[in-house]
Write a protein that holds these residues in place. Structure first.
Motif, mmCIF file in Angstrom:
data_model
loop_
_atom_site.group_PDB
_atom_site.id
_atom_site.type_symbol
_atom_site.label_atom_id
_atom_site.label_comp_id
_atom_site.label_asym_id
_atom_site.label_seq_id
_atom_site.Cartn_x
_atom_site.Cartn_y
_atom_site.Cartn_z
ATOM 1 N N HIS A 8 0.809 -1.330 -0.285
ATOM 2 C CA HIS A 8 -0.072 0.210 0.097
ATOM 3 C C HIS A 8 0.859 1.254 -0.128
ATOM 4 O O HIS A 8 0.247 2.419 0.011
ATOM 5 C CB HIS A 8 -1.042 -0.044 1.107
ATOM 6 C CG HIS A 8 -1.901 -1.348 1.091
ATOM 7 N ND1 HIS A 8 -2.659 -1.431 0.205
ATOM 8 C CD2 HIS A 8 -2.022 -2.077 2.009
ATOM 9 C CE1 HIS A 8 -3.471 -2.449 0.095
ATOM 10 N NE2 HIS A 8 -3.136 -3.040 1.636
ATOM 11 N N LEU A 9 2.196 1.021 0.132
ATOM 12 C CA LEU A 9 3.102 2.394 0.376
ATOM 13 C C LEU A 9 4.119 2.183 -0.761
ATOM 14 O O LEU A 9 4.808 2.971 -1.284
ATOM 15 C CB LEU A 9 3.691 2.154 1.421
ATOM 16 C CG LEU A 9 3.005 2.312 2.952
ATOM 17 C CD1 LEU A 9 4.001 2.227 4.121
ATOM 18 C CD2 LEU A 9 2.293 3.505 2.762
ATOM 19 N N PHE A 32 5.892 8.602 1.672
ATOM 20 C CA PHE A 32 6.040 7.378 2.142
ATOM 21 C C PHE A 32 7.452 6.828 2.232
ATOM 22 O O PHE A 32 7.709 5.848 2.889
ATOM 23 C CB PHE A 32 5.096 6.257 1.135
ATOM 24 C CG PHE A 32 3.905 6.291 1.152
ATOM 25 C CD1 PHE A 32 3.214 7.043 2.276
ATOM 26 C CD2 PHE A 32 3.101 5.837 0.197
ATOM 27 C CE1 PHE A 32 1.772 7.147 1.884
ATOM 28 C CE2 PHE A 32 1.805 5.983 -0.043
ATOM 29 C CZ PHE A 32 1.224 6.519 1.041
ATOM 30 N N ALA A 112 -2.721 6.121 2.623
ATOM 31 C CA ALA A 112 -2.510 4.888 2.127
ATOM 32 C C ALA A 112 -4.046 4.177 1.886
ATOM 33 O O ALA A 112 -4.057 3.126 1.061
ATOM 34 C CB ALA A 112 -1.509 3.969 2.761
#
Length: 116
Positions: A8-9, A32, A112
């Motif tokens: 998700h990052l 991130f 995210a």
């Protein structure tokens, strides 16, 4: 702190040189990257690949690309030409690292969230 999967990052790419797998992890957003630097230590990556990586893990920071590069030594059973492993060239290591769970702040978790 919330825990989310690395996917998700970041996104990732991997390959090989002999018996060493090479894994690049690239932040999806500039904010991130500091999280990746903090959370993706050589010790955590080595633990994540326990039983697969039998040598050391090296990490290289590429802040201009907002990326980290990892060398996973003794990870491919001798390498593509001699290994009996299904993935003797390390192509699935990128997918595997993205399954790692890391701790993030509430703010990063919200950023995210659309991907999560």
């Amino acid at each position: 702190m919330p825990r989310i999967q690395l996917q998700h990052l970041a996104h990732a790419r991997s390959g090989d040189k002999g018996d060493t797998a090479n894994v690049g992890v690239i932040a999806l957003r500039p904010e991130f990257y500091p999280v990746l630097v903090e959370q993706l230590t050589t010790e955590r990556v080595k633990a994540h690949f326990a039983g697969m990586v039998h040598g050391g893990v090296e990490r290289f920071e590429l802040p201009n690309l907002e990326a980290l590069n990892f060398l996973l030594h003794n990870a491919l059973g001798g390498g593509g030409t001699v290994s009996l492993k299904t993935d003797a060239q390390g192509k699935v290591y990128s997918t595997a690292i993205l399954r790692m769970e890391i701790e993030v702040s509430d703010e990063v978790a919200r950023l995210a969230a659309p991907a999560a």
